[in-house]
Design a protein around this motif. Structure first.
Motif, PDB file in Angstrom:
ATOM      1  N   UNK A 466      65.287 -33.897   3.819  1.00  0.00           N
ATOM      2  CA  UNK A 466      65.333 -32.978   4.950  1.00  0.00           C
ATOM      3  C   UNK A 466      66.728 -32.501   5.273  1.00  0.00           C
ATOM      4  N   UNK A 467      67.738 -33.201   4.767  1.00  0.00           N
ATOM      5  CA  UNK A 467      69.106 -32.811   5.105  1.00  0.00           C
ATOM      6  C   UNK A 467      69.427 -31.435   4.557  1.00  0.00           C
ATOM      7  N   UNK A 468      70.108 -30.641   5.352  1.00  0.00           N
ATOM      8  CA  UNK A 468      70.467 -29.305   4.900  1.00  0.00           C
ATOM      9  C   UNK A 468      71.624 -29.323   3.931  1.00  0.00           C
ATOM     10  N   UNK A 469      71.762 -28.247   3.179  1.00  0.00           N
ATOM     11  CA  UNK A 469      72.878 -28.088   2.245  1.00  0.00           C
ATOM     12  C   UNK A 469      73.977 -27.321   2.961  1.00  0.00           C
ATOM     13  N   UNK A 470      75.087 -27.996   3.307  1.00  0.00           N
ATOM     14  CA  UNK A 470      76.131 -27.294   4.068  1.00  0.00           C
ATOM     15  C   UNK A 470      76.755 -26.143   3.290  1.00  0.00           C
ATOM     16  N   UNK A 471      76.640 -26.162   1.964  1.00  0.00           N
ATOM     17  CA  UNK A 471      77.193 -25.071   1.178  1.00  0.00           C
ATOM     18  C   UNK A 471      76.441 -23.759   1.342  1.00  0.00           C
ATOM     19  N   UNK A 472      75.251 -23.833   1.985  1.00  0.00           N
ATOM     20  CA  UNK A 472      74.460 -22.626   2.196  1.00  0.00           C
ATOM     21  C   UNK A 472      74.721 -21.974   3.549  1.00  0.00           C
ATOM     22  N   UNK A 473      75.614 -22.564   4.338  1.00  0.00           N
ATOM     23  CA  UNK A 473      75.891 -22.001   5.646  1.00  0.00           C
ATOM     24  C   UNK A 473      77.377 -21.798   5.886  1.00  0.00           C
ATOM     25  N   UNK A 474      77.705 -20.749   6.607  1.00  0.00           N
ATOM     26  CA  UNK A 474      79.064 -20.453   7.061  1.00  0.00           C
ATOM     27  C   UNK A 474      79.017 -20.030   8.517  1.00  0.00           C
ATOM     28  N   UNK A 475      80.197 -19.968   9.115  1.00  0.00           N
ATOM     29  CA  UNK A 475      80.234 -19.530  10.507  1.00  0.00           C
ATOM     30  C   UNK A 475      79.756 -18.097  10.673  1.00  0.00           C
ATOM     31  N   UNK A 476      79.957 -17.275   9.621  1.00  0.00           N
ATOM     32  CA  UNK A 476      79.621 -15.854   9.744  1.00  0.00           C
ATOM     33  C   UNK A 476      78.462 -15.421   8.866  1.00  0.00           C
ATOM     34  N   UNK A 477      77.768 -16.352   8.182  1.00  0.00           N
ATOM     35  CA  UNK A 477      76.672 -15.972   7.290  1.00  0.00           C
ATOM     36  C   UNK A 477      75.832 -17.191   6.931  1.00  0.00           C
ATOM     37  N   UNK A 478      74.609 -16.931   6.535  1.00  0.00           N
ATOM     38  CA  UNK A 478      73.695 -17.970   6.068  1.00  0.00           C
ATOM     39  C   UNK A 478      73.020 -17.513   4.781  1.00  0.00           C
ATOM     40  N   UNK A 479      72.738 -18.492   3.942  1.00  0.00           N
ATOM     41  CA  UNK A 479      72.047 -18.214   2.677  1.00  0.00           C
ATOM     42  C   UNK A 479      70.820 -19.113   2.582  1.00  0.00           C
ATOM     43  N   UNK A 480      69.701 -18.552   2.161  1.00  0.00           N
ATOM     44  CA  UNK A 480      68.454 -19.300   1.994  1.00  0.00           C
ATOM     45  C   UNK A 480      67.937 -19.060   0.585  1.00  0.00           C
ATOM     46  N   UNK A 481      67.518 -20.130  -0.086  1.00  0.00           N
ATOM     47  CA  UNK A 481      66.947 -20.023  -1.432  1.00  0.00           C
ATOM     48  C   UNK A 481      65.456 -20.328  -1.374  1.00  0.00           C
ATOM     49  N   UNK A 482      64.658 -19.405  -1.886  1.00  0.00           N
ATOM     50  CA  UNK A 482      63.201 -19.565  -1.904  1.00  0.00           C
ATOM     51  C   UNK A 482      62.762 -19.740  -3.356  1.00  0.00           C
ATOM     52  N   UNK A 483      62.284 -20.945  -3.681  1.00  0.00           N
ATOM     53  CA  UNK A 483      61.846 -21.248  -5.041  1.00  0.00           C
ATOM     54  C   UNK A 483      60.329 -21.235  -5.079  1.00  0.00           C
ATOM     55  N   UNK A 484      59.764 -20.473  -6.010  1.00  0.00           N
ATOM     56  CA  UNK A 484      58.307 -20.392  -6.123  1.00  0.00           C
ATOM     57  C   UNK A 484      57.855 -20.899  -7.475  1.00  0.00           C
ATOM     58  N   UNK A 485      56.546 -21.117  -7.593  1.00  0.00           N
ATOM     59  CA  UNK A 485      55.960 -21.495  -8.873  1.00  0.00           C
ATOM     60  C   UNK A 485      55.269 -20.341  -9.549  1.00  0.00           C
ATOM     61  N   UNK A 486      55.534 -19.122  -9.080  1.00  0.00           N
ATOM     62  CA  UNK A 486      54.885 -17.935  -9.622  1.00  0.00           C
ATOM     63  C   UNK A 486      55.576 -17.456 -10.900  1.00  0.00           C
ATOM     64  N   UNK A 487      54.816 -16.807 -11.747  1.00  0.00           N
ATOM     65  CA  UNK A 487      55.386 -16.252 -12.979  1.00  0.00           C
ATOM     66  C   UNK A 487      56.336 -15.118 -12.628  1.00  0.00           C
ATOM     67  N   UNK A 488      57.586 -15.182 -13.092  1.00  0.00           N
ATOM     68  CA  UNK A 488      58.539 -14.109 -12.779  1.00  0.00           C
ATOM     69  C   UNK A 488      58.019 -12.747 -13.211  1.00  0.00           C
ATOM     70  N   UNK A 489      58.289 -11.731 -12.404  1.00  0.00           N
ATOM     71  CA  UNK A 489      57.930 -10.339 -12.664  1.00  0.00           C
ATOM     72  C   UNK A 489      56.437 -10.067 -12.578  1.00  0.00           C
ATOM     73  N   UNK A 490      55.640 -11.087 -12.218  1.00  0.00           N
ATOM     74  CA  UNK A 490      54.200 -10.869 -12.073  1.00  0.00           C
ATOM     75  C   UNK A 490      53.912 -10.129 -10.770  1.00  0.00           C
ATOM     76  N   UNK A 491      52.693  -9.621 -10.644  1.00  0.00           N
ATOM     77  CA  UNK A 491      52.308  -8.952  -9.405  1.00  0.00           C
ATOM     78  C   UNK A 491      52.424  -9.902  -8.213  1.00  0.00           C
TER      79      UNK A 491
END
Length: 749
Positions: A466-491
């Motif tokens: 549950x611990x967050x990744x501090x490398x994904x946050x800054x004082x002026x910006x946030x980054x979120x990574x969404x990982x899926x199990x879907x086939x790339x480029x599929x509908x």
């Protein structure tokens, strides 16, 4: 204008050739630096949401993951020896200047970075730099770390950077093989067509000038703006094809005049003011078609436009000036080195076969045209199910390492980090609001996990990690990574992108969504939005140029309709093969959606080259019509004179494109086979059957224009010798067709 060019060639042939020789030396010196200034990539829209997301992530977070090292340990990645070697591998990677954001299983312990059977682990990294620098850094990592490492681990490279590197390497290999096949075949065919060694070598002069000049142009443009290295591929293919086309037309007309007993000086004059005019208008139509690529934001397509317009213009100008100078100096020696099959003293163009075909078609225009139309329309049918994509690992041969890594990521790991969505919010976001946003993302269908500075989430709640990744946050910006199990480029994967973009950002922010699937959607949207403009420009410029060339509004419309039939059939056949998978076994590719940028490119090139042959044939028909021949005689004799030239030119050009069918990159195969097929369909089927049939059915309408436009053409239209033609006097015809010669006077269906 053409009179003056002819007189210059007659009076100063040596000066023209000296200037051309010096120009080639200068252009060669400048063009030699083209490869250092050109760039890889260029398939994305720089103004799109995905591109802007990538730029912000690069600037503030060190970049998205674009390199994945798949590390295999036979005794398991948790074995002490494997852990020690894995830690050493990561330490060495951190010392590489070109890498950033290195994350490994052995440091994080994340189960998402370990395969389901425990024998493989992932090391994620970002390779720094723009396209060319990125390729250099990627090659250094691949060369230095893949294979056996420390006697314990086996390392393979994947991810976008490695796929791009494998593509670039394979494209170069494919091009070399294609040229090794095409050049000797073209030389052999030139000997067959010309029947003379000297005449067969003349087109190579234009080829060298066109390629050297275009490389120099690309080198200069590469220092000013972004230019794709892929433009060099088109330069060699089109330079070879168009150089041969234009030189073939000029040389055939010159030898024809000599065979008719005309003095050398007069043969040069007549060649320039007739065939030279045709070359000029033909080049204008091809350049207009390729110039429409400049409306697209992807610099891959714009670069092809730069190269296409450049090589066409340089090939045409050098043909108009250098070929007459060579004719003047060679004279009758143009026939030296005659082959055994060539008939001495006979004209190069023998029109009996094409003339007889045209007359046979015009006797039964409907009966002969309908089967051809039926086949072309049936070939167009697969377009009803066409889908589009962008290049991914599936365009590579199955033995490519980066493709094997991508397949392992899909089969052996929970989620695919290589195809993750990268969301960036370029402003401060409170922790609770960010967590709520991530929870909503993790509940979407197909999402395996969502990583953020506020925590890691799955199925709508926080995970055990549950611990967050501090490398994904800054004082002026946030980054979120969404990982899926879907086939790339599929509908489904593209639908996920749309769902993510539809969710309101935390605290009223405006998230930007990047990643490969987001880039695919943005590319399709940006190209699709500009296709109507491109089609309008192609149709408009073609109509204007052919009107100026013929003085008729019917001829441009007929040409556009027939070209659309050819292109529709070609794209339909390519969809049937490369998307639906027919012939995938013999050709050795993996079926997938049609590559969007390459499909647009093939359309523009095939359209331009079709107009090339349209001008070749129409010029001679119009010439005979202006001399007083009736419609049937002008069409039959015009095709009789030009049919062999067009067929020979089409075969020579098609060979240079068909050679790409040997490529291991599937979109290169599609481009080469599609372009070659379009050229042959147009030159043989359309010009041999549909052109005489349609012109017979149109009758006197062929040369019709309203009174206002007749006056316009009388003022600005050009004809042989550079004088304005007399205004056409054709009025709307009666239903009856004008007569053909007496023995062909009956039209039957």
């Amino acid at each position: 204008m053409f009179d003056r060019i002819a007189e210059l060639a007659i009076r100063r042939p040596r000066l023209i050739l000296i200037v051309a020789f010096v120009a080639v030396l200068v252009m060669g010196a400048v063009g030699g630096g083209a490869f250092d200034r050109l760039r890889d990539g260029g398939f994305d829209d720089p103004a799109s949401s995905s591109s802007r997301a990538g730029e912000i992530i690069e600037e503030k977070f060190g970049g998205e993951t674009n390199l994945i090292l798949l590390v295999e340990a036979p005794d398991g990645v948790d074995d002490p020896a494997a852990r020690e070697s894995g830690a050493a591998l990561v330490a060495e990677l951190r010392s590489e200047d070109g890498l950033a954001n290195i994350v490994s299983y052995w440091e994080t312990g994340s189960p998402d970075l370990r395969s389901q059977d425990g024998t493989e682990a992932l090391v994620l990294a970002h390779v720094r730099g723009e396209e060319t620098e990125l390729a250099q850094h990627t090659d250094a990592v691949v060369d230095g770390y893949t294979g056996t490492y420390d006697g314990t681990l086996t390392v393979r490279a994947g991810g976008g950077a490695a796929i791009g590197s494998d593509m670039s390497t394979q494209v170069v290999d494919d091009l070399i093989l294609a040229e090794v096949i095409a050049v000797p075949l073209v030389l052999l065919l030139l000997l067959v067509v010309f029947g003379s060694v000297v005449a067969a070598l003349l087109p190579l002069v234009i080829v060298v000038i066109a390629i050297a000049g275009t490389f120099a142009q690309l080198a200069i443009l590469g220092g000013i703006t972004e230019v794709s290295i892929s433009a060099t591929n088109l330069t060699t293919a089109l330079g070879l094809g168009l150089g041969v086309d234009y030189a073939l037309l000029m040389t055939s007309r010159f030898r024809d005049r000599l065979a008719a007993g005309v003095r050398v000086e007069d043969a040069v004059r007549q060649t320039v003011v007739t065939a030279g005019r045709t070359v000029a208008f033909s080049a204008a139509t091809v350049a207009a078609a390729l110039g429409t690529l400049l409306v697209f934001p992807q610099y891959f397509l714009r670069s092809i436009g730069y190269a296409g317009v450049g090589v066409v213009a340089i090939a045409a100008v050098s043909t108009l000036f250098v070929m007459p100078a060579l004719f003047m100096l060679l004279g009758h020696r143009v026939n030296k080195g005659r082959m055994p099959w060539a008939k001495p003293g006979a004209p190069v163009v023998q029109g009996s076969l094409w003339g007889r075909l045209a007359r046979a078609v015009m006797r039964r225009p409907v009966l002969t045209a309908l089967p051809v139309l039926a086949v072309l329309l049936a070939s167009t049918a697969p377009l009803l199910g066409i889908t589009f994509g962008v290049p991914d690992e599936r365009v590579l041969p199955t033995g490519a390492e980066s493709r094997q890594v991508s397949e392992a990521l899909r089969d052996n790991f929970e989620g695919n980090d290589d195809a993750a969505l990268h969301i960036v919010i370029d402003e401060p976001v409170a922790g609770p609001e960010l967590a709520g946003y991530a929870v909503g993302l993790s509940a979407l269908t197909g999402v395996v996990r969502v990583e953020s500075s506020a925590g890691t989430f799955a199925d709508g709640s926080a995970t055990a990690v549950a611990a967050g990744n501090p490398g994904l946050g800054r004082d002026d910006a946030e980054r979120i990574t969404v990982v899926s199990g879907l086939t790339p480029a599929s509908d489904a994967a593209q639908d996920l992108v749309r769902e993510v973009r539809a969710i309101a950002g935390p605290g009223g922010s405006q998230p930007l969504v990047g990643g490969s699937d987001a880039a695919l959607i943005d590319s399709k949207d940006s190209i699709g939005d500009r296709i109507p403009l491109a089609l309008g420009l192609i149709a408009g410029t073609t109509f204007v140029l052919l009107f100026l060339f013929t003085g008729s509004i019917v001829q441009p419309l007929r040409a556009l309709v027939l070209n659309m039939l050819t292109l529709g059939a070609t794209l339909g056949v390519m969809t049937w093969i490369f998307q639906e998978g027919n012939l995938s076994g013999p050709l050795g590719f993996t079926p997938q959606p049609m590559e969007l940028a390459m499909t647009v490119l093939m359309f523009c090139i095939a359209f331009g080259l079709s107009m090339d042959y349209e001008v070749f044939i129409t010029s001679r028909i119009k010439e005979l019509h202006d001399e007083g021949a009736d419609n049937g005689t002008a069409v039959a004799d015009g095709l009789g004179h030009t049919g062999r030239i067009v067929t020979a030119a089409a075969v020579l050009l098609a060979v240079s494109f068909f050679a790409f069918g040997t490529a291991q990159i599937s979109f290169m195969q599609m481009f080469g086979l599609g372009s070659g097929l379009a050229i042959l369909l147009d030159a043989v089927v359309v010009r041999g059957v549909l052109v005489p049939a349609s012109m017979r059915l149109l009758g006197r309408w062929n040369w019709y224009a309203p009174a206002v436009l007749r006056k316009v053409h009388a003022r600005i239209g050009l004809r042989e010798g550079g004088t304005a033609p007399q205004p056409a006097t054709v009025q709307p015809p009666s239903p009856a067709h004008p007569p053909l010669p007496r023995r062909e006077d009956t039209t039957r269906v």
